[in-house]
Design an enzyme around this catalytic site. Sequence first.
Site, short mmCIF file in Angstrom:
data_model
loop_
_atom_site.label_atom_id
_atom_site.label_comp_id
_atom_site.label_asym_id
_atom_site.label_seq_id
_atom_site.Cartn_x
_atom_site.Cartn_y
_atom_site.Cartn_z
N GLU A 117 -15.39 -4.20 -10.41
CA GLU A 117 -14.16 -4.53 -11.15
C GLU A 117 -14.25 -5.95 -11.66
OE1 GLU A 117 -9.49 -5.48 -11.00
OE2 GLU A 117 -10.88 -6.12 -9.46
N ARG A 145 -14.58 -18.06 -8.17
CA ARG A 145 -15.40 -17.46 -7.10
C ARG A 145 -15.18 -18.07 -5.72
NH1 ARG A 145 -19.58 -16.83 -11.58
NH2 ARG A 145 -19.62 -14.60 -11.97
N ASP A 148 -10.50 -15.99 1.19
CA ASP A 148 -11.73 -15.75 0.45
C ASP A 148 -12.95 -15.84 1.37
OD1 ASP A 148 -12.43 -15.22 -2.32
OD2 ASP A 148 -13.60 -17.08 -2.22
N ASP A 192 -14.01 -4.15 -5.56
CA ASP A 192 -12.79 -4.80 -5.99
C ASP A 192 -13.04 -6.30 -6.22
OD1 ASP A 192 -9.70 -4.72 -6.05
OD2 ASP A 192 -10.07 -6.28 -4.55
N ARG A 251 -16.53 1.26 -5.59
CA ARG A 251 -15.90 0.32 -6.53
C ARG A 251 -15.82 -1.00 -5.78
NH1 ARG A 251 -10.64 -2.01 -6.73
NH2 ARG A 251 -9.99 -2.61 -8.82
N HIS A 255 -14.59 -12.34 -8.70
CA HIS A 255 -14.35 -13.42 -7.74
C HIS A 255 -15.47 -13.57 -6.73
CE1 HIS A 255 -10.46 -13.63 -9.62
NE2 HIS A 255 -10.46 -12.31 -9.60
C1 AAO Z 1 -0.02 -9.56 -3.28
C2 AAO Z 1 1.20 -10.22 -3.92
C3 AAO Z 1 0.90 -11.68 -4.21
C4 AAO Z 1 0.48 -12.39 -2.92
C5 AAO Z 1 -0.75 -11.67 -2.36
C6 AAO Z 1 -1.25 -12.27 -1.05
O1 AAO Z 1 1.52 -9.54 -5.13
O2 AAO Z 1 2.07 -12.29 -4.72
O3 AAO Z 1 0.13 -13.71 -3.22
O4 AAO Z 1 -0.40 -10.29 -2.12
O5 AAO Z 1 -0.26 -12.21 -0.10
C7 AAO Z 1 -3.35 -6.18 -5.59
C8 AAO Z 1 -2.08 -6.57 -6.31
C9 AAO Z 1 -1.65 -7.98 -5.98
C10 AAO Z 1 -1.55 -8.18 -4.49
C11 AAO Z 1 -2.95 -7.90 -3.94
C12 AAO Z 1 -3.04 -8.10 -2.43
O6 AAO Z 1 -2.29 -6.44 -7.71
O7 AAO Z 1 -0.36 -8.21 -6.57
O8 AAO Z 1 -1.13 -9.50 -4.19
O9 AAO Z 1 -3.27 -6.52 -4.20
O10 AAO Z 1 -2.12 -7.31 -1.78
C13 AAO Z 1 -7.03 -10.52 -11.13
C14 AAO Z 1 -8.36 -10.17 -10.51
C15 AAO Z 1 -8.55 -8.69 -10.29
C16 AAO Z 1 -7.34 -8.07 -9.61
C17 AAO Z 1 -6.13 -8.39 -10.46
C18 AAO Z 1 -4.83 -7.80 -9.88
O11 AAO Z 1 -9.41 -10.68 -11.30
O12 AAO Z 1 -9.68 -8.53 -9.48
O13 AAO Z 1 -5.96 -9.82 -10.54
N1 AAO Z 1 -7.50 -6.63 -9.38
C19 AAO Z 1 -7.94 -6.13 -8.05
C20 AAO Z 1 -7.22 -4.87 -7.64
C21 AAO Z 1 -5.77 -5.18 -7.33
C22 AAO Z 1 -5.71 -6.09 -6.13
C23 AAO Z 1 -6.80 -7.06 -6.06
C24 AAO Z 1 -7.83 -7.11 -6.96
C25 AAO Z 1 -6.88 -7.91 -4.85
O14 AAO Z 1 -7.39 -3.88 -8.60
O15 AAO Z 1 -5.01 -4.01 -7.11
O16 AAO Z 1 -4.46 -6.85 -6.17
O17 AAO Z 1 -7.60 -7.12 -3.88
C26 AAO Z 1 -6.36 -12.57 -15.91
C27 AAO Z 1 -7.75 -12.52 -15.34
C28 AAO Z 1 -7.95 -11.39 -14.39
C29 AAO Z 1 -6.84 -11.36 -13.36
C30 AAO Z 1 -5.50 -11.25 -14.11
C31 AAO Z 1 -4.30 -11.14 -13.17
O18 AAO Z 1 -6.17 -11.50 -16.84
O19 AAO Z 1 -8.67 -12.37 -16.39
O20 AAO Z 1 -9.19 -11.55 -13.74
O21 AAO Z 1 -7.02 -10.21 -12.53
O22 AAO Z 1 -5.37 -12.41 -14.90
O23 AAO Z 1 -4.18 -12.32 -12.45
C32 AAO Z 1 -4.44 -11.44 -20.65
C33 AAO Z 1 -5.86 -11.94 -20.47
C34 AAO Z 1 -6.45 -11.41 -19.17
C35 AAO Z 1 -5.58 -11.90 -18.08
C36 AAO Z 1 -4.23 -11.26 -18.29
C37 AAO Z 1 -3.23 -11.54 -17.21
O24 AAO Z 1 -4.43 -10.02 -20.83
O25 AAO Z 1 -6.63 -11.50 -21.56
O26 AAO Z 1 -7.77 -11.83 -18.99
O27 AAO Z 1 -3.67 -11.74 -19.51
O28 AAO Z 1 -2.95 -12.91 -17.17
#
Ligand code: AAO
Length: 512
Positions: free
Chosen positions: A248, A173, A182, A212, A210, A216
């Site tokens: 989310e 968070r 953040d 997002d 939604r 966090h």
């Molecule tokens: C981009 C670049 C990054 C750069 C960043 C800043 O890709 O390299 O560092 O810019 O410059 C989206 C993209 C990101 C992008 C971001 C900003 O997906 O790639 O970064 O825009 O442009 C977590 C969050 C969740 C998030 C998800 C993607 O908890 O909220 O990551 N989703 C939302 C949106 C998404 C958006 C953002 C948030 C940011 O829907 O489109 O990102 O606004 C674990 C955790 C999850 C975590 C995942 C991924 O999951 O539990 O909470 O989600 O990891 O990190 C098993 C586990 C499962 C685990 C999973 C993956 O399945 O059971 O729990 O493995 O490890």
Amino acid sequence: MKALLLLTFVGLAWGQWHPNAHDGRHTMVHLFEWRWVDIAAECERWLGPNGFAGVQVSPPNENIVINSPWRPWWERYQPISYNLCSRSGSDSEFRDMVHRCNNAGVRIYVDAIINHMCGDGGGSGTHATCGSYFDAGRREFSAVPYSSVDFNDGKCGTSSGQIENYNDKYQVRDCKLVGLLDLALEKDYVRGKIAGFLNNLIDIGVAGFRFDASKHMWPGDIQDIVGRLKNLNSQYFPSNSKAFIFQEVIDLGGEAISASEYFGIGRVTEFKFGAKLGEVVRKWNGQKMSYLHNWGEGWGFMPTGNALVFVDNHDNQRGHGAGGASILTFWDSRVYKIGTAFTLAHPYGFTRIMSSYRWDRNFVNGKDENDWIGPPANGDGSTKPVTINSDDTCGNGWVCEHRWRQIKNMVIFRNAVTGHDLTNWWDNGSNQIAFSRGNRGFIVINNDDWALDATLQTGLPAGTYCDVISGNLSGGRCTGAQISVGGDGRAFFQISNASEDPVVAIHVNAKL
Ligand code: AAO
């Protein structure tokens, strides 16, 4: 007085979990990266007439522009200000869309990025969709304005300033999610700015949000912001309506933060739904369709009234977010249609359909190196229009799953059966299943490697029904298969395992 208080409470409480849809509409569609002008047209020509409840739109506010050299879809998850201009269109185009969709009976839900601003490596300048000045290194966002005191840098306990361990709720968070700056949501000033952004959207006429990256944000901070929201615009909604909230939160179990912490604020995304459904439909890990008999809470999912459910989303259809390889997507259309038909026929949760664009996938060691590719775009980076072909499909690279007959007709099926219990469950102990929704609808699925031949109790009144998977009811006749239900409610079903769509679905609104 007591009764009045109770009523007020129930009214308020209902709001945030209730999609504010028009009566009889029970599914939203995420028109990922669509332009506002295209969404407005789609509300009038397709979503309204086919009973869709609403649209989740991509983030409408100003974001960083990343040209490296092409623009990734995810730049929209890096806000620069709360002004409404983005690749989807201008402030006035957004307003026009909301107005026209509401008039077509279709609600707009905004993907609101309130946890953070752009990434810490975003540089400084005016490379943003409305041209506002910012300096990521100095934490300055002039068009809000935010400055360094509005961010959590001092609060995060890791040396990198990043989330390093999802088992530490303070990190999750208070630290940066993938480098995203953040926001200090405990600050009155920050809460006020965010509430101002959301209230502007409410005034324009949106039906909900939604949130997002809700995992966090501290639930108490979200609750405070929600408490600052106005009632919905009474030009479109009954007075005292509250915004629909869906948060989310990725909770597949085994982390410090659980989805249930957010139930008191609004609905929550149920990520277990798509991950498990994918395993079952793909028949991985010993899963079978017959195990779906107690789908929902029986599978350890959250209470149905809290759940926002989906087969895939914009993240996990390309390997972002969570869910893993089992997730069903349009790329595997046969299993995708099976999974979607089951989802829309089953009473669990509030349903959201994904509507995607195609991109050139490039798998290297199992990872898609092209997972960043943005929407179909012109040479100057502007998003291409959604064109409509004569067979109702889309052109210009847009997939439009929500226009596939098998999916569109199941949205209509759900509208016909909502409020009626799941009854007459049948399975063959393997991958052939069927069930009724009261006396309103019946679905049969054959996901086995052999034919289905069965006489089943449908629970429906006698008559001839159109199978809405293989065709439509059109001009008083069925363009696909017909099913005869006898006076005893029974009907004979035959589904080849070789069929592209091994599903039959019938309901009372598609009866001859
Ligand atoms: C981009 C670049 C990054 C750069 C960043 C800043 O890709 O390299 O560092 O810019 O410059 C989206 C993209 C990101 C992008 C971001 C900003 O997906 O790639 O970064 O825009 O442009 C977590 C969050 C969740 C998030 C998800 C993607 O908890 O909220 O990551 N989703 C939302 C949106 C998404 C958006 C953002 C948030 C940011 O829907 O489109 O990102 O606004 C674990 C955790 C999850 C975590 C995942 C991924 O999951 O539990 O909470 O989600 O990891 O990190 C098993 C586990 C499962 C685990 C999973 C993956 O399945 O059971 O729990 O493995 O490890």
